[in-house]
Write a protein that holds these residues in place. Structure first.
Motif, PDB file in Angstrom:
ATOM      1  N   ARG A 106       0.821  -1.216   0.000  1.00  0.00           N
ATOM      2  CA  ARG A 106       0.000   0.000   0.000  1.00  0.00           C
ATOM      3  C   ARG A 106       0.851   1.260   0.000  1.00  0.00           C
ATOM      4  N   THR A 107       1.960   1.206   0.741  1.00  0.00           N
ATOM      5  CA  THR A 107       2.803   2.402   0.862  1.00  0.00           C
ATOM      6  C   THR A 107       3.962   2.396  -0.129  1.00  0.00           C
ATOM      7  N   LYS A 108       3.927   1.445  -1.069  1.00  0.00           N
ATOM      8  CA  LYS A 108       4.973   1.312  -2.078  1.00  0.00           C
ATOM      9  C   LYS A 108       6.367   1.226  -1.441  1.00  0.00           C
ATOM     10  N   GLY A 109       6.435   0.479  -0.353  1.00  0.00           N
ATOM     11  CA  GLY A 109       7.709   0.249   0.323  1.00  0.00           C
ATOM     12  C   GLY A 109       8.194   1.406   1.167  1.00  0.00           C
ATOM     13  N   GLN A 110       7.340   2.385   1.427  1.00  0.00           N
ATOM     14  CA  GLN A 110       7.781   3.573   2.158  1.00  0.00           C
ATOM     15  C   GLN A 110       7.255   3.638   3.584  1.00  0.00           C
ATOM     16  N   GLY A 111       6.332   2.765   3.970  1.00  0.00           N
ATOM     17  CA  GLY A 111       5.664   2.928   5.258  1.00  0.00           C
ATOM     18  C   GLY A 111       6.171   2.065   6.391  1.00  0.00           C
ATOM     19  N   VAL A 112       6.611   0.834   6.088  1.00  0.00           N
ATOM     20  CA  VAL A 112       6.964  -0.111   7.148  1.00  0.00           C
ATOM     21  C   VAL A 112       8.198  -0.916   6.754  1.00  0.00           C
ATOM     22  N   ARG A 113       8.827  -1.534   7.744  1.00  0.00           N
ATOM     23  CA  ARG A 113       9.887  -2.512   7.521  1.00  0.00           C
ATOM     24  C   ARG A 113       9.684  -3.681   8.479  1.00  0.00           C
ATOM     25  N   LEU A 114       9.920  -4.871   7.975  1.00  0.00           N
ATOM     26  CA  LEU A 114       9.892  -6.070   8.798  1.00  0.00           C
ATOM     27  C   LEU A 114      11.284  -6.235   9.402  1.00  0.00           C
ATOM     28  N   VAL A 115      11.376  -6.348  10.739  1.00  0.00           N
ATOM     29  CA  VAL A 115      12.683  -6.352  11.393  1.00  0.00           C
ATOM     30  C   VAL A 115      12.993  -7.650  12.137  1.00  0.00           C
ATOM     31  N   ALA A 247      17.585  -1.983  20.463  1.00  0.00           N
ATOM     32  CA  ALA A 247      17.381  -2.353  21.861  1.00  0.00           C
ATOM     33  C   ALA A 247      16.107  -3.164  22.035  1.00  0.00           C
ATOM     34  N   LEU A 248      15.048  -2.773  21.334  1.00  0.00           N
ATOM     35  CA  LEU A 248      13.803  -3.537  21.406  1.00  0.00           C
ATOM     36  C   LEU A 248      13.997  -4.955  20.883  1.00  0.00           C
ATOM     37  N   ILE A 327      11.787  -5.215   1.824  1.00  0.00           N
ATOM     38  CA  ILE A 327      10.789  -5.202   2.890  1.00  0.00           C
ATOM     39  C   ILE A 327      11.416  -5.372   4.272  1.00  0.00           C
ATOM     40  N   ALA A 328      12.567  -6.032   4.332  1.00  0.00           N
ATOM     41  CA  ALA A 328      13.190  -6.334   5.629  1.00  0.00           C
ATOM     42  C   ALA A 328      14.436  -5.487   5.867  1.00  0.00           C
ATOM     43  N   ASP A 329      14.595  -5.087   7.110  1.00  0.00           N
ATOM     44  CA  ASP A 329      15.853  -4.501   7.578  1.00  0.00           C
ATOM     45  C   ASP A 329      16.282  -5.317   8.784  1.00  0.00           C
ATOM     46  N   LEU A 330      17.178  -6.273   8.571  1.00  0.00           N
ATOM     47  CA  LEU A 330      17.610  -7.171   9.643  1.00  0.00           C
ATOM     48  C   LEU A 330      18.898  -6.716  10.305  1.00  0.00           C
ATOM     49  N   ALA A 331      19.437  -5.569   9.906  1.00  0.00           N
ATOM     50  CA  ALA A 331      20.685  -5.089  10.508  1.00  0.00           C
ATOM     51  C   ALA A 331      20.560  -4.892  12.017  1.00  0.00           C
ATOM     52  N   PRO A 332      19.481  -4.265  12.528  1.00  0.00           N
ATOM     53  CA  PRO A 332      19.363  -4.118  13.982  1.00  0.00           C
ATOM     54  C   PRO A 332      19.259  -5.462  14.698  1.00  0.00           C
ATOM     55  N   LEU A 333      18.505  -6.389  14.130  1.00  0.00           N
ATOM     56  CA  LEU A 333      18.389  -7.716  14.730  1.00  0.00           C
ATOM     57  C   LEU A 333      19.735  -8.420  14.741  1.00  0.00           C
ATOM     58  N   ASN A 334      20.460  -8.350  13.653  1.00  0.00           N
ATOM     59  CA  ASN A 334      21.745  -9.049  13.578  1.00  0.00           C
ATOM     60  C   ASN A 334      22.788  -8.434  14.511  1.00  0.00           C
ATOM     61  N   ARG A 335      22.710  -7.138  14.752  1.00  0.00           N
ATOM     62  CA  ARG A 335      23.600  -6.543  15.756  1.00  0.00           C
ATOM     63  C   ARG A 335      23.242  -7.034  17.154  1.00  0.00           C
ATOM     64  N   ALA A 336      21.942  -7.141  17.426  1.00  0.00           N
ATOM     65  CA  ALA A 336      21.505  -7.655  18.722  1.00  0.00           C
ATOM     66  C   ALA A 336      21.917  -9.118  18.899  1.00  0.00           C
ATOM     67  N   LEU A 337      21.805  -9.899  17.838  1.00  0.00           N
ATOM     68  CA  LEU A 337      22.211 -11.304  17.899  1.00  0.00           C
ATOM     69  C   LEU A 337      23.721 -11.431  18.101  1.00  0.00           C
ATOM     70  N   ARG A 344      23.616 -14.865  12.938  1.00  0.00           N
ATOM     71  CA  ARG A 344      22.821 -13.833  12.298  1.00  0.00           C
ATOM     72  C   ARG A 344      21.632 -14.430  11.559  1.00  0.00           C
ATOM     73  N   ALA A 345      20.606 -13.639  11.394  1.00  0.00           N
ATOM     74  CA  ALA A 345      19.420 -14.052  10.658  1.00  0.00           C
ATOM     75  C   ALA A 345      19.613 -13.758   9.171  1.00  0.00           C
TER      76      ALA A 345
END
Length: 356
Positions: A106-115, A247-248, A327-337, A344-345
């Protein structure tokens, strides 16, 4: 209660315990620099959203986000949470993959990211006694929690594979969208024939209304694993508050590890929180059954989600053939891991720098 014949794609869219580590110093973000920042977190009072429920109840989220005011909102379904996020009223949400996909498109990739991922399993099509096959649902009434939700798309995909239309008539399935509690009441009154649900409602229908599992969704995916819950952030929040997102997600990983290591204690905690939020505690047989069918984790399962996106498009949930590149930004998750010495994911080629 609404009956589904064949809505337009536009109508569907409209409806739509680890090793110790050093906590990073969290800085104020964006326009919130003049006052303590708030994080608005949405989730459901469901077992499949157990990481959010337990993370808040145990204080893990608050501990990992010092100085951040956590505000929680409980939603009945993914589409309603997405509406709040796109309206600027929500920063982070635990929800099913289909609402996340719809928001991305809906947002053409501008509204959300899966983390991150949140859970796998814990979803099934249940039916009343006497119905032993999907084909026997022709001419009958079947419910899902909401139009465009993950279970709604799963049901339509299953029916489509069987060559069964949705709508009225003896050869079609009448699909109804109703609140989970109403579905339970309708089953008890023999006014509903089947329902596609997530836990704990699958187990409640089985244990309290005499239903039986007609199709366990785990049987429909390789290895029995499929994304039930994922963690999504608004693009605005991701850009303004990257340290808070990380952090989340660290708190998310810590909570997953605690649940895995303390399954019985986690079941008791989730049951108490469901009672606090929803007003009624689950029977021991219900919470035990529900917990046994859900795998909690952080794996985003993006290859699976890409296939789900194809199902969403094929059943009218999105207007264009989906492209989930970025759609995904896994950089924060991979730093937490990495901070916890964990692997890493993988983004499956759908991350911000991956290949579509």
């Amino acid at each position: 209660m609404t009956t589904l014949d064949r809505p337009s794609r536009r109508a569907v869219l409209a409806a739509a315990v680890g090793a110790p580590f050093a906590l990073p110093a969290l800085t104020a973000c964006g326009a919130a620099e003049a006052s303590p920042h708030r994080l608005r977190l949405g989730y459901f009072a469901n077992v499949t959203h157990g990481v959010a429920v337990a993370g808040m109840a145990r204080g893990t989220f608050a501990e990992r986000l010092p100085g951040v005011r956590l505000e929680t909102q409980i939603f009945p379904s993914g589409p309603s949470a997405v509406q709040a996020m796109l309206a600027g009223a929500l920063d982070v949400a635990y929800l099913g993959p289909n609402p996340a996909i719809t928001a991305w498109v809906r947002t053409k990739g501008q509204g959300v990211r899966l983390v991150a991922g949140g859970a796998s399993g814990g979803a099934a099509l249940v039916a009343r006694k006497g119905i032993e096959s999907v084909e026997e649902l022709r001419g009958r009434r079947v419910s899902t929690p909401q139009l465009g939700g993950t279970q709604d798309v799963a049901l339509k995909t299953l029916l489509r594979e069987k060559g069964i239309a949705t709508g009225s008539g003896k050869d079609a399935v009448e699909v109804l969208w109703m609140a989970n509690s109403q579905t339970l009441d309708q089953f008890k009154q023999n006014r509903l024939d089947a329902s596609y649900q997530a836990e704990p409602w699958v187990s409640r229908l089985v244990e309290e209304a005499g239903a039986h599992v007609l199709v366990d969704e785990r049987t429909r995916w390789p290895g029995g694993r499929f994304a039930t819950t994922c963690v999504v952030v608004s693009e605005d929040y991701r850009r303004r508050c990257p340290e808070q997102v990380e952090a989340l997600l660290g708190a998310h990983v810590d909570t997953v590890r605690w649940i895995r290591a303390h399954r019985d204690e986690a079941a008791t905690l989730l049951n108490s929180e469901i009672e606090r939020i929803a007003g009624k505690k689950l029977k021991p047989t219900v919470i035990d059954r529900a917990m046994s069918s859900v795998e909690f984790g952080w794996d985003p399962m993006l290859t699976n989600i890409a296939e789900v996106a194809e199902h969403t498009w094929a059943t009218g949930g999105i207007e264009v053939k989906p492209n989930l590149h970025g759609i995904a930004d896994l950089a924060p998750l991979n730093r937490a891991l990495a901070a916890r010495g964990l692997e890493r994911a993988a983004d499956g080629g759908y991350g911000a720098r991956g290949k579509a």
